[in-house]
Write a protein that holds these residues in place. Structure first.
Motif, PDB file in Angstrom:
ATOM      1  N   HIS A   1      18.361   1.574  42.340  1.00  0.00           N
ATOM      2  CA  HIS A   1      19.668   2.289  42.868  1.00  0.00           C
ATOM      3  C   HIS A   1      20.872   2.398  42.021  1.00  0.00           C
ATOM      4  O   HIS A   1      20.680   1.500  40.953  1.00  0.00           O
ATOM      5  CB  HIS A   1      19.904   1.439  44.204  1.00  0.00           C
ATOM      6  CG  HIS A   1      18.676   1.379  45.209  1.00  0.00           C
ATOM      7  ND1 HIS A   1      18.510   2.289  46.120  1.00  0.00           N
ATOM      8  CD2 HIS A   1      17.961   0.448  45.293  1.00  0.00           C
ATOM      9  CE1 HIS A   1      17.760   2.139  46.799  1.00  0.00           C
ATOM     10  NE2 HIS A   1      17.151   0.852  46.374  1.00  0.00           N
ATOM     11  N   GLY A   2      21.618   3.030  42.211  1.00  0.00           N
ATOM     12  CA  GLY A   2      22.824   2.934  41.644  1.00  0.00           C
ATOM     13  C   GLY A   2      23.131   4.532  40.876  1.00  0.00           C
ATOM     14  O   GLY A   2      22.457   5.442  41.189  1.00  0.00           O
ATOM     15  N   PRO A   3      24.113   4.444  40.073  1.00  0.00           N
ATOM     16  CA  PRO A   3      24.373   5.975  39.325  1.00  0.00           C
ATOM     17  C   PRO A   3      23.164   6.501  38.598  1.00  0.00           C
ATOM     18  O   PRO A   3      22.481   5.642  37.784  1.00  0.00           O
ATOM     19  CB  PRO A   3      25.561   5.319  38.473  1.00  0.00           C
ATOM     20  CG  PRO A   3      25.378   3.869  38.023  1.00  0.00           C
ATOM     21  CD  PRO A   3      24.798   3.582  39.249  1.00  0.00           C
ATOM     22  N   GLY A   4      22.783   7.753  38.918  1.00  0.00           N
ATOM     23  CA  GLY A   4      21.900   8.567  38.364  1.00  0.00           C
ATOM     24  C   GLY A   4      20.577   8.126  38.327  1.00  0.00           C
ATOM     25  O   GLY A   4      19.352   8.407  37.759  1.00  0.00           O
ATOM     26  N   ALA A   5      20.278   7.322  39.684  1.00  0.00           N
ATOM     27  CA  ALA A   5      18.962   6.566  39.786  1.00  0.00           C
ATOM     28  C   ALA A   5      18.125   7.594  40.780  1.00  0.00           C
ATOM     29  O   ALA A   5      16.751   7.028  40.984  1.00  0.00           O
ATOM     30  CB  ALA A   5      19.110   5.483  40.459  1.00  0.00           C
ATOM     31  N   SER A   6      18.438   8.605  41.288  1.00  0.00           N
ATOM     32  CA  SER A   6      17.452   9.281  42.255  1.00  0.00           C
ATOM     33  C   SER A   6      16.256   9.874  41.872  1.00  0.00           C
ATOM     34  O   SER A   6      15.049   9.306  41.988  1.00  0.00           O
ATOM     35  CB  SER A   6      18.376  10.444  42.919  1.00  0.00           C
ATOM     36  OG  SER A   6      18.982  11.345  41.998  1.00  0.00           O
ATOM     37  N   ASP A   7      16.056  10.900  40.851  1.00  0.00           N
ATOM     38  CA  ASP A   7      15.224  11.189  40.076  1.00  0.00           C
ATOM     39  C   ASP A   7      14.631  10.168  39.330  1.00  0.00           C
ATOM     40  O   ASP A   7      13.306  10.189  38.902  1.00  0.00           O
ATOM     41  CB  ASP A   7      15.598  12.830  39.499  1.00  0.00           C
ATOM     42  CG  ASP A   7      15.757  13.591  40.315  1.00  0.00           C
ATOM     43  OD1 ASP A   7      15.487  13.545  41.697  1.00  0.00           O
ATOM     44  OD2 ASP A   7      16.614  14.893  40.510  1.00  0.00           O
ATOM     45  N   PHE A   8      15.487   9.415  38.640  1.00  0.00           N
ATOM     46  CA  PHE A   8      15.166   8.854  37.535  1.00  0.00           C
ATOM     47  C   PHE A   8      14.278   7.732  37.934  1.00  0.00           C
ATOM     48  O   PHE A   8      13.008   7.297  37.509  1.00  0.00           O
ATOM     49  CB  PHE A   8      16.250   8.053  36.602  1.00  0.00           C
ATOM     50  CG  PHE A   8      15.957   7.225  35.443  1.00  0.00           C
ATOM     51  CD1 PHE A   8      15.931   7.827  34.191  1.00  0.00           C
ATOM     52  CD2 PHE A   8      15.641   5.903  35.755  1.00  0.00           C
ATOM     53  CE1 PHE A   8      15.158   6.812  33.377  1.00  0.00           C
ATOM     54  CE2 PHE A   8      15.488   5.273  34.660  1.00  0.00           C
ATOM     55  CZ  PHE A   8      15.125   5.620  33.427  1.00  0.00           C
ATOM     56  N   ALA A   9      14.690   7.164  39.159  1.00  0.00           N
ATOM     57  CA  ALA A   9      13.869   5.789  39.678  1.00  0.00           C
ATOM     58  C   ALA A   9      12.769   6.237  40.328  1.00  0.00           C
ATOM     59  O   ALA A   9      11.549   5.678  40.207  1.00  0.00           O
ATOM     60  CB  ALA A   9      14.963   5.211  40.774  1.00  0.00           C
ATOM     61  N   GLU A  10      12.567   7.621  40.914  1.00  0.00           N
ATOM     62  CA  GLU A  10      11.137   8.027  41.443  1.00  0.00           C
ATOM     63  C   GLU A  10      10.141   8.176  40.180  1.00  0.00           C
ATOM     64  O   GLU A  10       9.089   8.024  40.609  1.00  0.00           O
ATOM     65  CB  GLU A  10      11.596   9.346  42.027  1.00  0.00           C
ATOM     66  CG  GLU A  10      10.183   9.884  42.759  1.00  0.00           C
ATOM     67  CD  GLU A  10      10.376  11.214  43.490  1.00  0.00           C
ATOM     68  OE1 GLU A  10       9.583  11.920  43.990  1.00  0.00           O
ATOM     69  OE2 GLU A  10      11.900  11.574  43.918  1.00  0.00           O
ATOM     70  N   LEU A  11      10.698   9.035  39.132  1.00  0.00           N
ATOM     71  CA  LEU A  11       9.738   9.002  38.206  1.00  0.00           C
ATOM     72  C   LEU A  11       9.279   7.564  37.312  1.00  0.00           C
ATOM     73  O   LEU A  11       8.132   7.348  37.221  1.00  0.00           O
ATOM     74  CB  LEU A  11      10.154   9.768  36.907  1.00  0.00           C
ATOM     75  CG  LEU A  11       9.458   9.865  35.464  1.00  0.00           C
ATOM     76  CD1 LEU A  11       8.330  10.559  35.747  1.00  0.00           C
ATOM     77  CD2 LEU A  11      10.297  10.577  34.385  1.00  0.00           C
ATOM     78  N   ALA A  12      10.252   6.747  37.471  1.00  0.00           N
ATOM     79  CA  ALA A  12       9.965   5.456  36.735  1.00  0.00           C
ATOM     80  C   ALA A  12       8.953   4.650  37.756  1.00  0.00           C
ATOM     81  O   ALA A  12       8.092   3.975  37.412  1.00  0.00           O
ATOM     82  CB  ALA A  12      11.090   4.480  36.579  1.00  0.00           C
TER      83      ALA A  12
END
Length: 458
Positions: free
Chosen positions: A268-279
């Motif tokens: 979670h946190g800054p810029g984590a929406s799409d990035f976290a889902e891909l990771a």
């Protein structure tokens, strides 16, 4: 005495030939292919292969003999061996089973190969659950969505996996997955306790969690500006799970928050929406199979996840900065090497033709040196042959051609230094032998030295 034009060109001509040989050797050595060994536990770009048991994934749990487990399964439709961690919604599973004679054997995670084989040898078990790996008959089912992986690794829930496998065994249509995991807002007291640890050390480890520390190097590569980490044990099945990510993001809006529930990791946190889902999708798609049947410590799993975050950042996605990579001179120069080689050979050939066609000297015979006229002519002819062969050589004939060129250079030096003629002829004989071997390898009879020189002198 004024030096002749031929002597002025000699150093340049042979220097170009030497450069051409060096360029050819460098170019051939650079034509290599390599494989990348990808293994669990570290960044795929640098990790060595890891043997079973070396990453702490094996537990102390054991299972009875196959005969003993067979007897247990015969006596009860559901057998849970000591240390088993998988759970399921009994009502949904009963509805899926119906009147079918289904017997389920549930074993703990972290068993070694021999113990896993004993579990699979229990033939009267319709379904076997190893950790949270579900298999039966010819089938093995696995989650393929983030909610499915989250339920499996955060709470040990295998309900959807069991229902899907039962439908496959009964040859029924596959049911729709249901996300049974329920969330709750953490209390102010819970958030305050976690936040205090994060402010003090950047890490909160809940009771029952196995994470002890976060590797500084791995964490810095994944989050160069720093991040906070929360490690919690596998959550009780069927109970609401405290959702710390959004609550902590409100307290620390500019800092990435990584939360572990058992072996489930959220970012979670800054810029984590799409990035976290891909990771998350990339990580669990590759490692869910191993995580389901082994008992990996949280530190190993977190390090692997952070390496995956690093790999994604290094790929230049989501406008994140690329790491510095020093320039590789060989890769930059490699496309130009064939052109350098061609230019050197062409210039050498032109200078050689000018030397051979000088007026009044005859073919390769120097004035004022009648006793050695045949040797220079043979040297010139073999040199021209080497140049022509270099344009057609391949990996099989390259070694012979290279040895021939080196020997010709030695013969040229001996001739210029007025060494004894037998020594020069011996070098030319050796060069001719190497060129003859290269011509036979290429399968071009006209390039054999005797035939080639006879054709030039005629």
């Amino acid at each position: 005495m004024k030096p002749s034009r031929r002597h002025r060109y000699e150093p340049v001509r042979w220097a170009l030939l030497g450069i051409a040989v060096v360029v050819l050797v460098v170019f051939l050595l650079a034509q290599r292919q390599s494989t990348l060994d990808v293994s669990y536990g570290r960044s795929p770009s640098s990790a060595p292969a890891i043997e079973e048991g070396s990453a702490g994934e094996l537990s102390d749990a054991t299972v009875p003999s196959a005969d003993e487990m067979t007897a247990l399964v015969a006596a009860s439709p559901v057998v849970r061996l000591p240390g088993a961690t998988a759970h399921w919604n009994e009502q949904r599973v009963r509805q899926a089973v119906g009147e079918s004679p289904v017997r389920i054997l549930v074993a703990p995670p972290g068993l070694d190969k021999d113990e896993r084989d004993r579990v699979r040898d229990v033939e009267n078990a319709t379904i076997r659950v190893l950790g949270t790996e579900v298999s039966g008959g010819l089938y093995q089912v696995s989650a393929d969505t983030l909610p499915g992986w989250r339920a499996q690794f955060a709470t040990g829930d295998v309900t959807d996996l069991l229902v899907t496998l039962i439908a496959a065994l009964r040859k029924d249509p596959s049911p729709t997955d249901q996300d049974d995991l329920r969330w709750r807002e953490p209390t102010d007291r819970e958030v305050a306790a976690v936040a205090a640890d994060l402010r003090a050390t950047g890490l909160h480890v809940g009771a029952g969690a196995t994470l002890t520390k976060v590797s500084d190097n791995v964490a810095k590569n994944a989050f160069p500006d720093g991040a906070y980490y929360v490690a919690l044990p596998v959550q009780p099945f069927g109970e609401p799970v405290p959702r710390y990510g959004p609550a902590l993001t409100r307290l620390f809006p500019d800092t990435p928050i990584v939360v572990m529930y058992g072996l489930w990791i959220e970012h979670h946190g800054p810029g984590a929406s799409d990035f976290a889902e891909l990771a998350g999708a990339s990580f669990y798609n590759q490692f869910a199979d191993r995580l389901s049947r082994y008992d990996y410590p949280q530190g190993r799993v977190l390090a692997t996840y952070l390496n995956r975050v690093t790999d994604i950042r290094y790929a230049g996605l989501f406008e994140r900065p690329l790491p510095y990579r020093p320039v590789d001179p060989l890769r930059v120069a490699l496309p130009a090497l064939p052109w350098v080689f061609g230019g050197c050979v062409a210039t050498f050939l032109i200078l050689s033709l000018r030397s051979l066609r000088r007026p009044g000297g005859g073919l390769g015979i120097r004035r004022g040196d009648p006793g050695r006229g045949g040797t220079p002519a043979r040297l010139a002819g073999l040199t021209a042959l080497a140049v022509e062969m270099s344009l057609l050589t391949d990996t099989r004939s390259n070694a012979a051609l290279t040895r021939g060129i080196v020997t010709l250079q030695a013969a040229r030096t001996a001739l210029d230094e007025k060494l004894p003629d037998p020594h020069v002829r011996t070098l030319l004989d050796e060069a001719a032998g190497e060129l003859d071997a290269g011509a036979r390898t290429l399968g071009i009879a006209s390039y054999r030295p005797d035939l080639y020189l006879r054709g030039r002198l005629s």
